[in-house]
Design a protein around this motif. Sequence first.
Motif, PDB file in Angstrom:
ATOM      1  N   ARG A 106      13.173   1.772  -5.572  1.00 52.93           N
ATOM      2  CA  ARG A 106      12.114   0.928  -6.120  1.00 52.93           C
ATOM      3  C   ARG A 106      11.259   0.280  -5.035  1.00 52.93           C
ATOM      4  O   ARG A 106      10.043   0.193  -5.146  1.00 52.93           O
ATOM      5  N   THR A 107      11.887  -0.163  -3.974  1.00 52.15           N
ATOM      6  CA  THR A 107      11.177  -0.874  -2.925  1.00 52.15           C
ATOM      7  C   THR A 107      10.205   0.034  -2.185  1.00 52.15           C
ATOM      8  O   THR A 107       9.122  -0.386  -1.815  1.00 52.15           O
ATOM      9  N   TRP A 108      10.573   1.287  -1.994  1.00 48.12           N
ATOM     10  CA  TRP A 108       9.774   2.201  -1.193  1.00 48.12           C
ATOM     11  C   TRP A 108       8.953   3.166  -2.032  1.00 48.12           C
ATOM     12  O   TRP A 108       8.348   4.094  -1.497  1.00 48.12           O
ATOM     13  N   THR A 109       8.900   2.953  -3.316  1.00 48.11           N
ATOM     14  CA  THR A 109       8.098   3.807  -4.199  1.00 48.11           C
ATOM     15  C   THR A 109       6.695   3.243  -4.302  1.00 48.11           C
ATOM     16  O   THR A 109       6.508   2.051  -4.490  1.00 48.11           O
ATOM     17  N   ASP A 110       5.722   4.112  -4.173  1.00 45.83           N
ATOM     18  CA  ASP A 110       4.317   3.721  -4.247  1.00 45.83           C
ATOM     19  C   ASP A 110       3.698   4.333  -5.502  1.00 45.83           C
ATOM     20  O   ASP A 110       3.992   5.472  -5.861  1.00 45.83           O
ATOM     21  N   VAL A 111       2.825   3.577  -6.142  1.00 49.77           N
ATOM     22  CA  VAL A 111       2.096   4.049  -7.318  1.00 49.77           C
ATOM     23  C   VAL A 111       0.674   4.321  -6.877  1.00 49.77           C
ATOM     24  O   VAL A 111       0.019   3.453  -6.298  1.00 49.77           O
ATOM     25  N   ARG A 112       0.180   5.524  -7.142  1.00 51.52           N
ATOM     26  CA  ARG A 112      -1.179   5.889  -6.733  1.00 51.52           C
ATOM     27  C   ARG A 112      -1.931   6.503  -7.895  1.00 51.52           C
ATOM     28  O   ARG A 112      -1.437   7.404  -8.560  1.00 51.52           O
ATOM     29  N   LEU A 113      -3.129   6.002  -8.097  1.00 52.60           N
ATOM     30  CA  LEU A 113      -4.025   6.542  -9.114  1.00 52.60           C
ATOM     31  C   LEU A 113      -5.168   7.233  -8.385  1.00 52.60           C
ATOM     32  O   LEU A 113      -5.963   6.588  -7.708  1.00 52.60           O
ATOM     33  N   HIS A 114      -5.222   8.558  -8.505  1.00 50.27           N
ATOM     34  CA  HIS A 114      -6.239   9.350  -7.815  1.00 50.27           C
ATOM     35  C   HIS A 114      -7.374   9.686  -8.771  1.00 50.27           C
ATOM     36  O   HIS A 114      -7.135  10.083  -9.908  1.00 50.27           O
ATOM     37  N   GLN A 115      -8.588   9.563  -8.266  1.00 53.44           N
ATOM     38  CA  GLN A 115      -9.767  10.011  -9.006  1.00 53.44           C
ATOM     39  C   GLN A 115      -9.992  11.472  -8.629  1.00 53.44           C
ATOM     40  O   GLN A 115     -10.155  11.792  -7.464  1.00 53.44           O
ATOM     41  N   LEU A 116      -9.957  12.364  -9.613  1.00 56.37           N
ATOM     42  CA  LEU A 116     -10.149  13.785  -9.333  1.00 56.37           C
ATOM     43  C   LEU A 116     -11.634  14.055  -9.157  1.00 56.37           C
ATOM     44  O   LEU A 116     -12.452  13.652  -9.981  1.00 56.37           O
ATOM     45  N   SER A 117     -11.985  14.747  -8.091  1.00 56.22           N
ATOM     46  CA  SER A 117     -13.394  14.939  -7.753  1.00 56.22           C
ATOM     47  C   SER A 117     -14.091  15.965  -8.637  1.00 56.22           C
ATOM     48  O   SER A 117     -15.289  15.917  -8.803  1.00 56.22           O
ATOM     49  N   ARG A 118     -13.347  16.884  -9.204  1.00 52.89           N
ATOM     50  CA  ARG A 118     -13.984  17.965  -9.956  1.00 52.89           C
ATOM     51  C   ARG A 118     -14.338  17.581 -11.380  1.00 52.89           C
ATOM     52  O   ARG A 118     -15.152  18.216 -12.014  1.00 52.89           O
ATOM     53  N   ARG A 119     -13.691  16.550 -11.908  1.00 49.27           N
ATOM     54  CA  ARG A 119     -13.924  16.198 -13.302  1.00 49.27           C
ATOM     55  C   ARG A 119     -14.409  14.761 -13.396  1.00 49.27           C
ATOM     56  O   ARG A 119     -13.889  13.875 -12.738  1.00 49.27           O
ATOM     57  N   TRP A 120     -15.328  14.522 -14.292  1.00 45.78           N
ATOM     58  CA  TRP A 120     -15.877  13.194 -14.488  1.00 45.78           C
ATOM     59  C   TRP A 120     -14.837  12.299 -15.146  1.00 45.78           C
ATOM     60  O   TRP A 120     -14.264  12.634 -16.176  1.00 45.78           O
ATOM     61  N   ASP A 121     -14.575  11.148 -14.570  1.00 49.77           N
ATOM     62  CA  ASP A 121     -13.654  10.127 -15.086  1.00 49.77           C
ATOM     63  C   ASP A 121     -12.243  10.660 -15.335  1.00 49.77           C
ATOM     64  O   ASP A 121     -11.531  10.161 -16.197  1.00 49.77           O
ATOM     65  N   GLU A 122     -11.825  11.678 -14.588  1.00 49.62           N
ATOM     66  CA  GLU A 122     -10.467  12.210 -14.734  1.00 49.62           C
ATOM     67  C   GLU A 122      -9.614  11.677 -13.588  1.00 49.62           C
ATOM     68  O   GLU A 122     -10.033  11.653 -12.438  1.00 49.62           O
ATOM     69  N   THR A 123      -8.412  11.222 -13.927  1.00 49.38           N
ATOM     70  CA  THR A 123      -7.528  10.639 -12.931  1.00 49.38           C
ATOM     71  C   THR A 123      -6.160  11.305 -12.986  1.00 49.38           C
ATOM     72  O   THR A 123      -5.836  12.017 -13.938  1.00 49.38           O
ATOM     73  N   ARG A 124      -5.370  11.049 -11.933  1.00 50.66           N
ATOM     74  CA  ARG A 124      -3.987  11.518 -11.891  1.00 50.66           C
ATOM     75  C   ARG A 124      -3.137  10.376 -11.341  1.00 50.66           C
ATOM     76  O   ARG A 124      -3.455   9.795 -10.308  1.00 50.66           O
ATOM     77  N   LEU A 125      -2.056  10.065 -12.036  1.00 52.16           N
ATOM     78  CA  LEU A 125      -1.172   8.976 -11.644  1.00 52.16           C
ATOM     79  C   LEU A 125       0.088   9.558 -11.026  1.00 52.16           C
ATOM     80  O   LEU A 125       0.720  10.439 -11.613  1.00 52.16           O
ATOM     81  N   GLU A 126       0.430   9.066  -9.833  1.00 47.18           N
ATOM     82  CA  GLU A 126       1.581   9.592  -9.108  1.00 47.18           C
ATOM     83  C   GLU A 126       2.524   8.471  -8.701  1.00 47.18           C
ATOM     84  O   GLU A 126       2.087   7.357  -8.408  1.00 47.18           O
ATOM     85  N   LEU A 127       3.810   8.803  -8.665  1.00 50.76           N
ATOM     86  CA  LEU A 127       4.826   7.970  -8.024  1.00 50.76           C
ATOM     87  C   LEU A 127       5.232   8.709  -6.765  1.00 50.76           C
ATOM     88  O   LEU A 127       5.568   9.895  -6.823  1.00 50.76           O
ATOM     89  N   ARG A 128       5.195   8.014  -5.618  1.00 45.19           N
ATOM     90  CA  ARG A 128       5.545   8.653  -4.356  1.00 45.19           C
ATOM     91  C   ARG A 128       6.629   7.848  -3.671  1.00 45.19           C
ATOM     92  O   ARG A 128       6.536   6.637  -3.543  1.00 45.19           O
ATOM     93  N   SER A 129       7.658   8.549  -3.234  1.00 46.34           N
ATOM     94  CA  SER A 129       8.746   7.919  -2.493  1.00 46.34           C
ATOM     95  C   SER A 129       9.232   8.904  -1.446  1.00 46.34           C
ATOM     96  O   SER A 129       9.711   9.990  -1.784  1.00 46.34           O
ATOM     97  N   ARG A 130       9.072   8.528  -0.205  1.00 45.07           N
ATOM     98  CA  ARG A 130       9.410   9.400   0.915  1.00 45.07           C
ATOM     99  C   ARG A 130       8.682  10.737   0.765  1.00 45.07           C
ATOM    100  O   ARG A 130       7.482  10.770   0.671  1.00 45.07           O
ATOM    101  N   GLU A 131       9.383  11.866   0.704  1.00 47.02           N
ATOM    102  CA  GLU A 131       8.704  13.154   0.556  1.00 47.02           C
ATOM    103  C   GLU A 131       8.539  13.568  -0.897  1.00 47.02           C
ATOM    104  O   GLU A 131       8.033  14.645  -1.189  1.00 47.02           O
ATOM    105  N   GLN A 132       8.973  12.755  -1.826  1.00 54.45           N
ATOM    106  CA  GLN A 132       8.962  13.108  -3.239  1.00 54.45           C
ATOM    107  C   GLN A 132       7.700  12.558  -3.915  1.00 54.45           C
ATOM    108  O   GLN A 132       7.396  11.378  -3.818  1.00 54.45           O
ATOM    109  N   THR A 133       6.954  13.431  -4.598  1.00 55.81           N
ATOM    110  CA  THR A 133       5.769  13.026  -5.355  1.00 55.81           C
ATOM    111  C   THR A 133       5.944  13.509  -6.785  1.00 55.81           C
ATOM    112  O   THR A 133       6.265  14.669  -7.028  1.00 55.81           O
ATOM    113  N   LEU A 134       5.711  12.614  -7.736  1.00 54.61           N
ATOM    114  CA  LEU A 134       5.911  12.918  -9.142  1.00 54.61           C
ATOM    115  C   LEU A 134       4.682  12.491  -9.927  1.00 54.61           C
ATOM    116  O   LEU A 134       4.250  11.340  -9.851  1.00 54.61           O
TER     117      LEU A 134
END
Length: 193
Positions: A106-134
Amino acid sequence: MTTSTDIEGNSGRRFVLAPNIAPDWQQTVWIFIGMSSVCLGIALVCTWFGFWPVLPFAGLEVITLGWALYASARRSLDREVIHVVDNTVIVEKGRGRVEERWEMDRTWTDVRLHQLSRRWDETRLELRSREQTLIIGAFLDADERRSLDRALRACVGPMARWGDDRPVSTTDSGEPGASWAPGIAPNAGEKTG
């Protein structure tokens, strides 16, 4: 799409993500019976008057409708459950039951919301911890992803943002670098020893 949040004891939260598909299985069956009865009824009347080629096409329509309704009803069972408990983030994904499960610190997990460049107002939500991205919440719309992003940031990963180029929120004293999470010292990101 729907999301719900529950408090798990004193130290955790649970986020349940599910597609918002209105009819349940019984309603889906009744919709199929009603629409196929009308379609086959018209085809039988046409057959009675000698237009027999209509019947195979009506049968094909009923089969296609049944397949589409089944696929939609099956998709309504999709779930993503995110448990944020003690020092662990547990993500479970599945259809009607848990099919995949991930655990992150929990302490080292990052939440990232990416704006996708190819689509208008389309996003992707990721949980990242060390080498693991979900990737989570793929079936949510953009507003729901932003809302989930804010809710997850409030309870996940204060240490993951130290040293990042994003600003860390400040406390009432206005000190930069002061952590927003209770119990974390302002200099927690500095190396010791």
